[in-house]
Write an enzyme that holds these catalytic residues in place. Structure first.
Site, mmCIF file in Angstrom:
data_model
loop_
_atom_site.group_PDB
_atom_site.id
_atom_site.type_symbol
_atom_site.label_atom_id
_atom_site.label_comp_id
_atom_site.label_asym_id
_atom_site.label_seq_id
_atom_site.Cartn_x
_atom_site.Cartn_y
_atom_site.Cartn_z
ATOM 1 N N GLY A 1 -19.761 -3.655 43.686
ATOM 2 C CA GLY A 1 -18.974 -4.774 44.225
ATOM 3 C C GLY A 1 -17.482 -4.517 44.118
ATOM 4 N N GLU B 1 -21.062 -11.181 45.336
ATOM 5 C CA GLU B 1 -21.904 -11.808 44.301
ATOM 6 C C GLU B 1 -22.355 -10.691 43.388
ATOM 7 O OE1 GLU B 1 -22.726 -14.608 43.173
ATOM 8 O OE2 GLU B 1 -21.628 -15.679 44.724
ATOM 9 N N GLU C 1 -22.030 -18.922 48.218
ATOM 10 C CA GLU C 1 -23.071 -18.845 49.234
ATOM 11 C C GLU C 1 -23.824 -20.168 49.195
ATOM 12 O OE1 GLU C 1 -24.826 -14.815 48.026
ATOM 13 O OE2 GLU C 1 -24.214 -14.608 50.119
ATOM 14 N N GLY D 1 -24.884 -7.489 44.617
ATOM 15 C CA GLY D 1 -25.349 -6.297 43.912
ATOM 16 C C GLY D 1 -24.614 -6.137 42.600
ATOM 17 N N SER D 2 -24.516 -4.888 42.169
ATOM 18 C CA SER D 2 -23.933 -4.632 40.847
ATOM 19 C C SER D 2 -22.415 -4.808 40.866
ATOM 20 C CB SER D 2 -24.271 -3.204 40.425
ATOM 21 O OG SER D 2 -23.657 -2.290 41.312
ATOM 22 N N CYS E 1 -30.233 -12.584 39.175
ATOM 23 C CA CYS E 1 -28.807 -12.643 38.787
ATOM 24 C C CYS E 1 -28.585 -13.826 37.857
ATOM 25 C CB CYS E 1 -27.879 -12.779 39.977
ATOM 26 S SG CYS E 1 -28.571 -12.467 41.555
ATOM 27 N N ASN F 1 -33.716 -7.585 44.550
ATOM 28 C CA ASN F 1 -34.430 -8.545 43.687
ATOM 29 C C ASN F 1 -34.898 -9.809 44.410
ATOM 30 O OD1 ASN F 1 -31.803 -9.486 43.821
ATOM 31 N ND2 ASN F 1 -31.825 -10.309 41.742
#
Ligand code: ADP
Length: 498
Positions: free
Chosen positions: A235, A252, A466, A230-231, A286, A154
């Protein structure tokens, strides 16, 4: 149509084919007839080679002074700036986001380059007094080693930049495993790192399927750190393996972000925020607004305004100038959004607008879903609790500020949040009481800036951040150093006191 870009792996400073010889395709989500790129379906063998090259490169890269490492990243920023338009166009074709947003994605990479290049001259540690005379105490940041960076589609340039740039500044070497939907963006980005002259093996790129290449990286005994976006499902698997193999892991994952609109809010402002937050990037951020929590006194008025404004949004290919909302990334995700609409209807939610796959005219060739507003949603419904990742927003009515905060917090996730109010007391109470990594006052849930920490609480993440200087805590270890210049054995206070 442009001929497909042939992407390869980048290992030890060279573009190489996968040992499997098998290739996969990335297609234009606005028009699936177009193959944007072909890329290797790499295997564990390719991963092994990339890891051993990254390990070898680490031996010398970690010894290059951080300000000198930063100069490479500064050059990456300069080249990214020169190639911004070309890269944004490619991104719009490969992943579908509107050109203006694709430019923003590249700009985030540029901002990261210049911000993290400056960090190369800081990387501050601490000096502090010792308990002993003639003894010096300090801390310093040291790199961790070989980092696997596993990224989603994304933000196909921004996310690889905001992982790789700080990792490299800190003295680590990296292997990027980009999403299967955006191999061309990743390839072009790594070409820019190559053009900036990074030594061989410092940055490597291995394309392929997550369960094969991503998993091999996560399990690899010589990878020291995994940074994953990601998902939640993936994760969790990544986190489990890293826990077992003692790797540092930064996760994340999902979100179910909400914007609250109180009865005293500037409704026009809140409307702009809601439309941008919910439908920007087709709801595939996200931090996208997937819940609107509306005070009952303004609910009807705001709902009418929202419907009117959202019905003006035009669906289309991201690279067409009139488009407001681009496609969904792929067929699987389009199906997932449709399934959530079935669930919403079965749960008793009312589809106020949209709710269907869009197939008129040229749209039939892509993966388009109408911008969708669901009314009459209660906090218990699945559509109010689970991440949909598409242009779908649910409306939840509340009767007070306290209810609004309780509903906002009633989720397993905790990435971004927003409240529109003119009441300064409520604004400060919200900053304190909202359970999320990011809170906006009178702004939408999207709009992160690179020099501030980014990440979420609860199931969104695993406690790391991050961006900002907080990311340095992901990509370095602290080393504590004592220097005794007394010339005699000085025992620490714990061994001296009677
Ligand atoms: P999405 O559903 O949005 O595609 P994923 O979590 O599946 O999100 O993908 C995010 C990134 O994780 C991608 O680069 C993907 O290839 C990678 N990935 C998928 N499965 C695994 C896995 N089992 N181990 C490691 N990485 C994976």
């Amino acid at each position: 149509m442009t001929a497909p870009l042939i992407c390869n792996n980048f290992i030890n400073g060279e573009w190489v084919q996968s040992t499997t010889g098998a290739m996969l395709e990335s297609r234009n989500p606005s028009d699936r007839r177009e193959v944007v790129a072909t890329f290797p379906a790499s295997s564990k063998i390719d991963v092994d080679t990339a890891v051993s090259c990254a390990r070898e490169a680490y031996r010398s890269w970690r010894l290059i002074p951080a300000p000198a490492r930063a100069e490479y990243i500064f050059r990456v920023g300069e080249i990214l700036s020169q190639q911004k338009e070309e890269l944004a166009l490619l991104m719009s074709r490969e992943m579908g986001k509107c050109l203006t947003e694709a430019r923003g994605d590249v700009q985030e990479g540029i901002d990261w380059a210049f911000y993290s290049a400056g960090e190369g001259r800081r990387l501050f540690g601490q000096t502090t007094p010792s308990e002993m005379p003639n003894k010096f105490a300090m801390t310093m940041r040291v790199p961790i080693g070989v980092c696997a960076l596993i990224t989603p589609w994304n933000f196909p340039v921004a996310i690889p930049c905001w992982k790789s740039m700080p990792a490299l500044i800190c003295g680590n070497t990296v292997i990027l495993k980009p999403a299967e939907d955006t191999p061309a963006c990743a390839t072009k980005l790594v070409e820019i790192f190559q053009a900036a002259g990074l030594p061989p093996g410092v940055i490597n790129l291995v394309h392929g399927v997550g369960e094969e290449v991503g998993k091999a990286l996560v399990e690899h005994p010589d990878v020291n750190l995994v940074s994953f976006t990601g998902s939640s499902e993936t994760g969790s698997q990544v986190g489990e393996i890293c826990g077992r193999t003692h790797k540092r892991v930064c996760l994340e994952m999902g979100g179910k972000n909400a914007q609250v609109v109180m009865e005293d809010a500037d409704l026009d402002l809140a409307l702009e925020g809601a439309v941008w937050g919910a439908f920007g990037t087709t709801g595939q951020r996200c931090t996208a607004t997937s819940r609107l929590i509306l005070h009952r006194d303004i609910k009807d008025k705001f709902t009418t305004m929202l419907k009117e404004r959202s019905s003006q949004l035009r669906l289309g290919a991201g690279y067409e100038p009139q488009t407001d909302i681009g496609p969904i990334i792929n067929e699987k995700q389009l199906q997932r959004v449709s399934t959530y609409l079935d669930i919403a209807r079965a749960e008793g939610a009312k589809v106020l607008m949209g709710g269907e796959v869009a197939t008129e005219g040229e749209l039939q060739h892509g993966y388009f879903f109408q911008p969708t507003i669901l009314e009459g949603v209660t906090p218990q419904m699945r559509v109010a609790r689970e991440e949909i990742f598409g242009p779908v927003v649910v409306l939840i009515e509340v009767g007070s500020f306290e209810d609004a905060i309780a509903v906002l917090n009633d989720t397993n996730y905790g990435l971004s949040s927003s409240i529109y109010t003119r009441d300064v007391n409520r604004a400060f109470a919200a900053m304190r009481d909202i359970e999320a990594g990011i809170t906006y006052i009178n702004g939408p849930t999207i709009g992160a800036e690179v020099h501030l920490p980014f990440g979420g609480v609860k199931s969104t993440g695993n406690g790391h951040r991050e961006a900002g200087t907080a990311v340095l805590d992901v990509f370095t270890e602290w080393k504590t150093v004592y220097v005794d210049f007394s010339g005699s054995l000085q025992r620490a206070q714990i061994d001296n006191r009677t």
